[in-house]
Design a protein around this motif. Structure first.
Motif, PDB file in Angstrom:
ATOM      1  N   MET A   1       1.117  -1.129  -0.352  1.00  0.00           N
ATOM      2  CA  MET A   1      -0.046  -0.028  -0.215  1.00  0.00           C
ATOM      3  C   MET A   1       0.702   1.223  -0.247  1.00  0.00           C
ATOM      4  O   MET A   1       1.800   1.295   0.817  1.00  0.00           O
ATOM      5  N   PRO A   2       0.868   1.859  -1.016  1.00  0.00           N
ATOM      6  CA  PRO A   2       1.792   3.538  -1.471  1.00  0.00           C
ATOM      7  C   PRO A   2       1.283   4.598  -0.079  1.00  0.00           C
ATOM      8  O   PRO A   2       0.156   4.685   0.451  1.00  0.00           O
ATOM      9  N   VAL A   3       1.846   5.423   0.535  1.00  0.00           N
ATOM     10  CA  VAL A   3       1.797   5.816   1.135  1.00  0.00           C
ATOM     11  C   VAL A   3       1.561   7.368   0.691  1.00  0.00           C
ATOM     12  O   VAL A   3       1.973   8.258  -0.051  1.00  0.00           O
ATOM     13  N   CYS A  15       1.814  10.186   5.945  1.00  0.00           N
ATOM     14  CA  CYS A  15       1.219   9.555   6.968  1.00  0.00           C
ATOM     15  C   CYS A  15       1.087   7.869   6.923  1.00  0.00           C
ATOM     16  O   CYS A  15       0.802   7.801   5.779  1.00  0.00           O
ATOM     17  N   ILE A  16       2.410   7.065   7.494  1.00  0.00           N
ATOM     18  CA  ILE A  16       2.260   5.851   6.836  1.00  0.00           C
ATOM     19  C   ILE A  16       1.033   5.149   7.708  1.00  0.00           C
ATOM     20  O   ILE A  16       0.701   5.301   8.633  1.00  0.00           O
ATOM     21  N   GLN A  17       0.015   4.206   7.668  1.00  0.00           N
ATOM     22  CA  GLN A  17      -1.317   4.118   8.619  1.00  0.00           C
ATOM     23  C   GLN A  17      -1.258   2.356   8.658  1.00  0.00           C
ATOM     24  O   GLN A  17      -1.700   2.256   9.641  1.00  0.00           O
ATOM     25  N   ALA A  18      -0.076   2.215   7.683  1.00  0.00           N
ATOM     26  CA  ALA A  18       0.421   0.539   8.176  1.00  0.00           C
ATOM     27  C   ALA A  18       1.548   0.098   8.224  1.00  0.00           C
ATOM     28  O   ALA A  18       2.267   0.630   7.732  1.00  0.00           O
ATOM     29  N   ALA A  19       1.764  -1.428   7.890  1.00  0.00           N
ATOM     30  CA  ALA A  19       3.303  -1.363   8.204  1.00  0.00           C
ATOM     31  C   ALA A  19       3.204  -1.992   6.743  1.00  0.00           C
ATOM     32  O   ALA A  19       2.375  -2.314   5.565  1.00  0.00           O
ATOM     33  N   LEU A  20       4.949  -1.194   6.397  1.00  0.00           N
ATOM     34  CA  LEU A  20       5.024  -1.407   4.819  1.00  0.00           C
ATOM     35  C   LEU A  20       6.321  -2.389   4.463  1.00  0.00           C
ATOM     36  O   LEU A  20       7.005  -3.224   5.288  1.00  0.00           O
ATOM     37  N   THR A  21       5.477  -2.806   2.685  1.00  0.00           N
ATOM     38  CA  THR A  21       6.410  -4.253   2.475  1.00  0.00           C
ATOM     39  C   THR A  21       8.053  -2.709   2.279  1.00  0.00           C
ATOM     40  O   THR A  21       7.905  -1.145   2.689  1.00  0.00           O
ATOM     41  N   ASP A  22       9.061  -3.546   2.079  1.00  0.00           N
ATOM     42  CA  ASP A  22      10.559  -2.409   1.728  1.00  0.00           C
ATOM     43  C   ASP A  22       9.946  -1.970   0.329  1.00  0.00           C
ATOM     44  O   ASP A  22      10.651  -0.703   0.057  1.00  0.00           O
ATOM     45  N   GLU A  23       8.954  -2.431  -0.118  1.00  0.00           N
ATOM     46  CA  GLU A  23       9.017  -1.789  -1.550  1.00  0.00           C
ATOM     47  C   GLU A  23       8.308  -0.763  -1.036  1.00  0.00           C
ATOM     48  O   GLU A  23       8.668   0.227  -1.960  1.00  0.00           O
TER      49      GLU A  23
END
Lengths: 121, 316
Positions: A1-3, A15-23
């Motif tokens: 999911m893009p930020v 605003c980071i909403q959820a856990a992010l992948t490295d990509e």
């Protein structure tokens, strides 16, 4: 999911909403690098309060974002690191050297405003 | 209330297997049960007498006094003891029996009865039971065997009671340690967005972790911008403690709070330098006063002493 990256005056807010992948993180970096120039921003605020984990890769990305935006004339502030996350990061030796941190979004914006004022003076 | 809770927790621990293991330890077997059954009537008939013997003896003992201070407690103890004497000869030593023992143990622990005192009185009780058994039996040898079987059960009891007493004591110690930990790391807000964290006493790794945890949550709760950490009360700072302090400072910074460490005594400063601990990333100020002044400066406060006239108007 893009930020999502929001523009508020001369500041970009990611605003980071959820856990992010490295990509996602790499993409955030690219987007911010692009956005800072495009909007002629003087500051970037990255809100990580929704994250309960910040691993070494994420830390490295945040650090490089800060260095990169600085080169393009914008100060980066990381805001909303949770107490447990902060402690875990310190124990793992993941200290964000030379990166501004603040308690929350409000503080972060204030900090950037203060910096801008300093520069003008 | 506390005693009751403890019985509850112990009860959860004492499983059927555990009871079996304890029985094996004292060597309680089927033939013992048969021998005990033979003397059951003697013991049950004289239960009141034995109860009296136990408490009379306890009364004479120096350390037995705590049990006789409160009539209600004494009554409960007598009741439980009588039940126990009947149960000891019943031949059924399952969970209910152990439970009953633990209740009595918790009661002893509540009034503060010493283990030695309890053992003395318990021995006297066994002696009076043994005397009675041998008196009422025609065959001394056989009576002795029966009594030895009963004694195995008695030792099973002692094991349980002593466990309960030790357990209670450990619980008290733990509670006190917890209390000391709680009171020893307060995090106080003395101005808007300014916290002070006075640290007193020894810092071990557990306390250091709790201290950091407290501080980080307090920073969040009070929206603190500056923290003054005062270590005047910490007698010794070794490299481990110093490391913890550095970590705490770094973690606080990640949350956007600046930390000022104050109160490093001459000895502490010397030992840190001798140890080669790098405190260059930590903002240190000599004493708490200086630290507070530095913090106020960071927050943009300016302390102004009012002159006499304006003080008078302020009061009015």
């Amino acid at each position: 999911m893009p930020v999502p990256i929001l523009k508020q005056g001369k500041v970009l807010i990611a605003c980071i909403q959820a856990a992010l992948t490295d990509e996602d993180l790499v993409r955030l970096k690219d987007d911010l690098a692009e956005g800072v120039g495009q909007h002629r921003s003087s500051g970037v605020v990255i809100d990580v309060s929704a994250l309960d984990v910040l691993d070494s890769f994420a830390t490295r990305m945040l650090r490089s974002i800060a260095q990169m935006t600085k080169l393009r004339g914008a100060e980066t502030v990381i805001v909303g690191i949770q107490p447990d996350v902060a402690f875990a990061m310190v124990q793992l030796g993941l200290v964000l050297e030379n990166v501004q941190t603040a308690l929350d979004l409000e503080e972060g914006l204030e900090l950037i405003a203060a910096r801008a004022k300093e520069r003008q003076a | 209330m506390a005693a009751k809770q403890s019985v509850q927790t112990r009860r959860a621990q004492l499983t059927v297997q555990d009871i079996e293991r304890r029985k094996k330890l004292v060597g309680l077997g089927q033939d013992d049960l048969a021998r005990i059954a033979a003397i059951k009537s003697t013991v049950v008939q004289n239960a009141d007498k034995f109860t009296d013997a136990f408490f009379d003896y306890l009364k004479e003992l120096e350390g037995g006094a705590p049990l006789f201070k409160n009539a209600a407690v004494l009554n409960e103890a007598r009741q439980l003891k009588r039940e126990h004497i009947i149960a000891i000869a019943s031949g059924d030593y399952g969970v209910p029996y152990v439970d009953q023992r633990m209740r009595l143990g918790a009661l002893y622990s509540k009034v503060g009865l010493d283990v030695q005192v309890f053992l003395g009185a318990f021995h006297h009780l066994l002696r009076s039971i043994g005397t009675e058994i041998i008196k009422s039996s025609g065959n001394t040898m056989q009576a002795f065997d029966s009594f030895m079987s009963l004694q195995k059960v008695a030792f099973l009891d002692i094991g349980i009671i002593v466990d309960v007493l030790i357990d209670e004591r450990e619980r008290t110690i733990n509670e006190q340690q917890e209390a000391i930990r709680e009171i020893s790391t307060p995090c106080l807000q003395i101005r808007d967005r300014l916290l002070i964290l006075p640290i007193i006493g020894l810092i071990d790794s557990q306390r250091a972790k709790q201290l950091t945890d407290n501080l980080l949550h307090a920073i969040r709760a009070n929206r603190a911008k500056v923290v003054v950490m005062d270590i005047t009360g910490v007698a010794a700072v070794d490299s481990k403690v110093a490391n913890h302090l550095i970590q705490t400072v770094a973690a606080a910074r990640l949350m956007g709070a600046e930390t000022i460490v104050t109160g490093l005594s001459a000895e502490v400063a010397q030992s840190l330098v001798a140890l080669g601990v790098d405190l260059s990333k930590v903002n240190t100020v000599g004493d708490l006063q200086g630290g507070l002044e530095a913090a106020e400066k960071l927050l943009g406060y300016r302390i102004v002493v009012l002159d006499k006239n304006s003080r008078a108007t302020e009061a009015a």
